[in-house]
Design a protein around this motif. Structure first.
Motif, short mmCIF file in Angstrom:
data_model
loop_
_atom_site.label_atom_id
_atom_site.label_comp_id
_atom_site.label_asym_id
_atom_site.label_seq_id
_atom_site.Cartn_x
_atom_site.Cartn_y
_atom_site.Cartn_z
N ALA A 97 0.83 -1.21 0.00
CA ALA A 97 0.00 0.00 0.00
C ALA A 97 0.86 1.26 0.00
CB ALA A 97 -0.94 -0.01 1.20
N CYS A 98 1.94 1.26 0.79
CA CYS A 98 2.82 2.43 0.86
C CYS A 98 3.54 2.64 -0.47
CB CYS A 98 3.83 2.27 1.99
SG CYS A 98 3.14 2.49 3.64
N ARG A 99 4.02 1.56 -1.07
CA ARG A 99 4.72 1.69 -2.36
C ARG A 99 3.79 2.21 -3.45
NH1 ARG A 99 7.39 -3.20 -0.81
NH2 ARG A 99 5.92 -4.43 -2.04
N ALA A 100 2.52 1.83 -3.38
CA ALA A 100 1.57 2.21 -4.43
C ALA A 100 1.03 3.63 -4.25
CB ALA A 100 0.41 1.21 -4.46
N GLU A 101 1.18 4.19 -3.07
CA GLU A 101 0.63 5.51 -2.78
C GLU A 101 1.57 6.62 -3.23
OE1 GLU A 101 -1.45 8.26 -2.48
OE2 GLU A 101 -2.51 6.59 -1.49
N ALA A 102 1.13 7.41 -4.22
CA ALA A 102 1.96 8.47 -4.77
C ALA A 102 1.94 9.73 -3.90
CB ALA A 102 1.52 8.81 -6.19
N ASP A 103 0.88 9.94 -3.17
CA ASP A 103 0.73 11.15 -2.36
C ASP A 103 1.52 11.03 -1.06
OD1 ASP A 103 -1.00 12.61 -0.04
OD2 ASP A 103 -1.08 13.74 -1.92
N ALA A 104 2.43 11.95 -0.82
CA ALA A 104 3.31 11.88 0.35
C ALA A 104 2.52 11.96 1.65
CB ALA A 104 4.35 13.00 0.29
#
Length: 239
Positions: A97-104
């Motif tokens: 999930a973290c790797r796929a999330e583009a928003d910081a």
């Protein structure tokens, strides 16, 4: 840990995972890591010795049942054999999930979710096998815990096992906030304020003993940089 193999299956129309335990734990490597941890005085990093397939299977069952009794979100045991478990699905891992999330900002929220889950688990007296983000799941905003085939409290105290959770989680999440200087350390510092004093002391002691590794690890590959970033965050969080 024993060597394991995990296969996806269908069980009563739902996703399930068949986990098979086999011989093959890296005993020499684990023995070396244990020697290093002892030399550094880092009790929280003592690695349990690899278990037989049967004992690893029983350990995971016991860990799942213990955490479930504490209210933690763990895979249901759908079927049990001497060297095999059929486990329910808890969704994708927190690392995915973290790797796929583009928003910081949203990545920060995901890392915070994992810390909140650890704080809740520790407050109830629980601990994990290896609290890496890849061993946590996320579905509908709820964190779950998987890969529980070792019991750190066979080798260390409860505060050390809970400190180990914080250290492993810090190591596995620092890279997700590398573009936000100081943010990972701030999250860890706020989390440590919620931990018991004994856990805080164990984390601080280990971070202090390992601080010298950060500048040495930084120039190398991604994994080494991850270690360096995590150590730097822990140093700031425990200062």
């Amino acid at each position: 840990m024993a060597a394991t193999r995990v296969q996806r299956e269908s069980w009563q129309g739902q996703v399930a995972w068949r986990k098979t335990y086999a011989e093959g734990g890296r005993r020499r490597r684990v023995a070396a890591l244990r020697w290093v941890a002892r030399r550094l005085g880092a009790n929280a990093l003592l690695a349990p010795m690899p278990l037989s397939p049967e004992l690893a299977c029983r350990t995971e069952q016991a860990m799942i049942n213990r955490l479930a009794a504490l209210g933690a979100h763990v895979p249901p045991l759908l079927a049990v054999a001497d060297r095999e478990l059929l486990l329910g699905d808890l969704g994708p891992t927190l690392a995915v999930a973290c790797r796929a999330e583009a928003d910081a900002g949203k990545r920060r929220e995901l890392v915070q979710l994992g810390l909140d889950a650890l704080a809740s688990l520790h407050a109830s007296g629980g601990y994990l096998s290896q609290a890496f983000a890849r061993n946590m799941t996320l579905r509908d905003g709820r964190i779950g815990f998987i890969d529980l085939e070792e019991d750190p409290c066979t080798m260390m105290s409860l505060p050390a096992a809970q400190a180990r959770d914080v250290l492993f989680y810090a190591h596995s999440t620092a890279r997700f906030l590398s573009g936000q200087p100081g943010e990972h350390a701030r999250l860890l510092q706020a989390h440590l304020a919620r931990e018991a004093p004994e856990v805080r002391r164990e984390v601080a002691r280990t971070a202090s003993r390992l601080a010298w590794l950060a500048p040495l690890a930084k120039p190398f590959g991604r994994r080494s940089r991850d270690v360096a970033e995590a150590l730097a965050s822990l140093a700031r969080a425990t200062a």
